[in-house]
Design a protein around this motif. Structure first.
Motif, PDB file in Angstrom:
ATOM      1  N   LYS A 101       0.795  -1.180   0.015  1.00 44.60           N
ATOM      2  CA  LYS A 101      -0.035   0.101   0.040  1.00 44.60           C
ATOM      3  C   LYS A 101       0.908   1.273  -0.093  1.00 44.60           C
ATOM      4  CE  LYS A 101      -3.941   2.079   0.292  1.00 44.60           C
ATOM      5  NZ  LYS A 101      -4.768   2.175  -1.098  1.00 44.60           N
ATOM      6  N   MET A 102       1.934   1.364   0.672  1.00 41.29           N
ATOM      7  CA  MET A 102       2.672   2.368   0.896  1.00 41.29           C
ATOM      8  C   MET A 102       3.320   2.879  -0.520  1.00 41.29           C
ATOM      9  SD  MET A 102       6.419   2.756   2.850  1.00 41.29           S
ATOM     10  CE  MET A 102       7.174   1.400   1.829  1.00 41.29           C
ATOM     11  N   ALA A 103       3.810   1.567  -1.277  1.00 35.35           N
ATOM     12  CA  ALA A 103       4.443   1.876  -2.422  1.00 35.35           C
ATOM     13  C   ALA A 103       3.570   2.194  -3.548  1.00 35.35           C
ATOM     14  CB  ALA A 103       5.107   0.342  -2.817  1.00 35.35           C
ATOM     15  N   GLN A 104       2.332   1.799  -3.531  1.00 36.73           N
ATOM     16  CA  GLN A 104       1.159   2.155  -4.182  1.00 36.73           C
ATOM     17  C   GLN A 104       1.026   3.797  -3.972  1.00 36.73           C
ATOM     18  OE1 GLN A 104      -2.525   0.590  -3.433  1.00 36.73           O
ATOM     19  NE2 GLN A 104      -3.528   1.445  -5.253  1.00 36.73           N
ATOM     20  N   ILE A 105       1.036   4.302  -2.847  1.00 38.16           N
ATOM     21  CA  ILE A 105       0.770   5.561  -2.735  1.00 38.16           C
ATOM     22  C   ILE A 105       1.850   6.409  -3.121  1.00 38.16           C
ATOM     23  CG2 ILE A 105       0.371   7.414  -0.742  1.00 38.16           C
ATOM     24  CD1 ILE A 105      -0.940   4.866   0.771  1.00 38.16           C
ATOM     25  N   LEU A 106       3.084   5.934  -3.014  1.00 31.34           N
ATOM     26  CA  LEU A 106       4.385   6.765  -3.389  1.00 31.34           C
ATOM     27  C   LEU A 106       4.462   6.774  -4.669  1.00 31.34           C
ATOM     28  CD1 LEU A 106       6.803   5.845  -0.457  1.00 31.34           C
ATOM     29  CD2 LEU A 106       5.499   7.884  -0.657  1.00 31.34           C
TER      30      LEU A 106
ATOM     31  N   ASN B 126      13.968  -2.061  -0.149  1.00 28.95           N
ATOM     32  CA  ASN B 126      13.806  -3.272  -1.244  1.00 28.95           C
ATOM     33  C   ASN B 126      12.405  -3.148  -1.900  1.00 28.95           C
ATOM     34  OD1 ASN B 126      16.397  -4.074  -0.744  1.00 28.95           O
ATOM     35  ND2 ASN B 126      15.511  -5.696   0.633  1.00 28.95           N
ATOM     36  N   ASN B 127      11.377  -2.840  -1.239  1.00 24.31           N
ATOM     37  CA  ASN B 127       9.982  -2.901  -1.860  1.00 24.31           C
ATOM     38  C   ASN B 127       9.831  -1.502  -2.885  1.00 24.31           C
ATOM     39  OD1 ASN B 127       7.568  -3.846  -2.162  1.00 24.31           O
ATOM     40  ND2 ASN B 127       6.843  -2.115  -1.044  1.00 24.31           N
ATOM     41  N   LEU B 128      10.522  -0.580  -2.315  1.00 27.16           N
ATOM     42  CA  LEU B 128      10.269   0.762  -3.156  1.00 27.16           C
ATOM     43  C   LEU B 128      11.176   0.656  -4.287  1.00 27.16           C
ATOM     44  CD1 LEU B 128      10.144   3.471  -0.341  1.00 27.16           C
ATOM     45  CD2 LEU B 128       8.234   2.619  -1.887  1.00 27.16           C
ATOM     46  N   GLN B 129      12.272   0.047  -4.271  1.00 26.52           N
ATOM     47  CA  GLN B 129      13.281   0.093  -5.536  1.00 26.52           C
ATOM     48  C   GLN B 129      12.708  -0.488  -6.765  1.00 26.52           C
ATOM     49  OE1 GLN B 129      16.672  -2.130  -3.910  1.00 26.52           O
ATOM     50  NE2 GLN B 129      17.977  -0.416  -3.358  1.00 26.52           N
ATOM     51  N   ARG B 130      11.631  -1.198  -6.692  1.00 25.73           N
ATOM     52  CA  ARG B 130      10.961  -1.725  -7.576  1.00 25.73           C
ATOM     53  C   ARG B 130      10.055  -0.676  -8.568  1.00 25.73           C
ATOM     54  NH1 ARG B 130       6.873  -5.825  -6.282  1.00 25.73           N
ATOM     55  NH2 ARG B 130       6.357  -4.384  -4.642  1.00 25.73           N
ATOM     56  N   PHE B 131       9.991   0.398  -8.088  1.00 27.81           N
ATOM     57  CA  PHE B 131       9.048   1.411  -8.682  1.00 27.81           C
ATOM     58  C   PHE B 131      10.027   2.395  -9.376  1.00 27.81           C
ATOM     59  CE2 PHE B 131       6.566  -0.544  -5.257  1.00 27.81           C
ATOM     60  CZ  PHE B 131       5.405  -0.786  -6.434  1.00 27.81           C
ATOM     61  N   GLU B 132       9.431   2.888 -10.636  1.00 26.54           N
ATOM     62  CA  GLU B 132      10.353   3.577 -11.407  1.00 26.54           C
ATOM     63  C   GLU B 132      10.569   4.931 -10.839  1.00 26.54           C
ATOM     64  OE1 GLU B 132       9.779   6.084 -15.539  1.00 26.54           O
ATOM     65  OE2 GLU B 132       8.520   4.440 -15.068  1.00 26.54           O
TER      66      GLU B 132
ATOM     67  N   SER C 199       4.349   9.553  -9.883  1.00 28.14           N
ATOM     68  CA  SER C 199       4.166   9.781 -11.044  1.00 28.14           C
ATOM     69  C   SER C 199       3.076  10.709 -11.408  1.00 28.14           C
ATOM     70  CB  SER C 199       3.300   8.435 -11.564  1.00 28.14           C
ATOM     71  OG  SER C 199       2.245   8.076 -10.668  1.00 28.14           O
ATOM     72  N   ASP C 200       2.445  11.542 -10.787  1.00 28.73           N
ATOM     73  CA  ASP C 200       1.503  12.474 -10.813  1.00 28.73           C
ATOM     74  C   ASP C 200       2.351  13.875 -11.364  1.00 28.73           C
ATOM     75  OD1 ASP C 200      -0.349  14.546 -11.214  1.00 28.73           O
ATOM     76  OD2 ASP C 200      -1.159  14.043  -9.163  1.00 28.73           O
ATOM     77  N   ALA C 201       2.331  14.330 -12.392  1.00 31.65           N
ATOM     78  CA  ALA C 201       3.389  15.591 -12.800  1.00 31.65           C
ATOM     79  C   ALA C 201       2.833  16.759 -12.197  1.00 31.65           C
ATOM     80  CB  ALA C 201       3.258  15.724 -14.436  1.00 31.65           C
ATOM     81  N   THR C 202       1.582  16.962 -11.505  1.00 32.86           N
ATOM     82  CA  THR C 202       1.055  18.054 -11.027  1.00 32.86           C
ATOM     83  C   THR C 202       1.519  18.271  -9.727  1.00 32.86           C
ATOM     84  OG1 THR C 202      -0.875  17.068 -10.260  1.00 32.86           O
ATOM     85  CG2 THR C 202      -1.193  18.081 -12.524  1.00 32.86           C
TER      86      THR C 202
END
Length: 150
Positions: A79-84, A115-121, A89-92
């Motif tokens: 959930k934390m990774a999804q929120i971040l 480790n979990n957050l490293q998966r996200f661009e 990713s929201d340019a605004t």
């Protein structure tokens, strides 16, 4: 005998809390720490020694270790990774200076979070742990802390 039984139950409750609140890998780290403590000083830990030597317990631990290698994150981490990821990713809402600090109360859990957050661009996590004199791992000194914040 009763004291030793309560002590064993208390240790098992600690393991359950680590699993529920943090992750399987954090629980396994705590279990290894407990086993090392008991093995280095077995007096007073008779029930725990019996538990750790029990074949069913050893099979359970092996299953946990095998499952932990699959790197399935705790639902809170997902959930934390999804929120971040959504936020970054929201340019605004994001500039090149946007940063987020994630706090945790357990040093063991920092590696899981990173480790979990490293998966996200859009997430570039850094393990930022305060100073420590304990055996759970060295922290970042004040100079390094200041460099990271800037």
């Amino acid at each position: 005998y009763i004291w030793s039984t309560f002590q064993c139950l208390s240790h098992l409750v600690q393991l359950r809390e680590k699993l529920e609140i943090y992750s399987l890998s954090v629980m396994l780290k705590k279990l290894r720490e407990m086993q090392e403590k008991v093995e280095s000083k077995p007096q007073g830990y008779r029930i725990l020694m019996q538990l750790f030597g029990d074949q069913s317990f050893q099979q359970w631990k092996l299953l946990c270790e095998q499952y932990a290698t699959q790197n399935i994150p705790h639902p809170k981490l997902q959930k934390m990774a999804q929120i971040l990821e959504t936020h970054f990713s929201d340019a605004t809402t994001v500039t090149t200076e946007s940063r987020v600090i994630v706090f945790t109360s357990l040093r063991y859990s920092v590696a899981d979070i990173v480790n979990n957050l490293q998966r996200f661009e859009h997430c570039k996590p850094y393990q930022f742990v305060g100073q420590s004199t304990s055996q759970t791992g060295a922290g970042v000194n004040i100079k390094e802390q200041q460099q990271v914040i800037q």
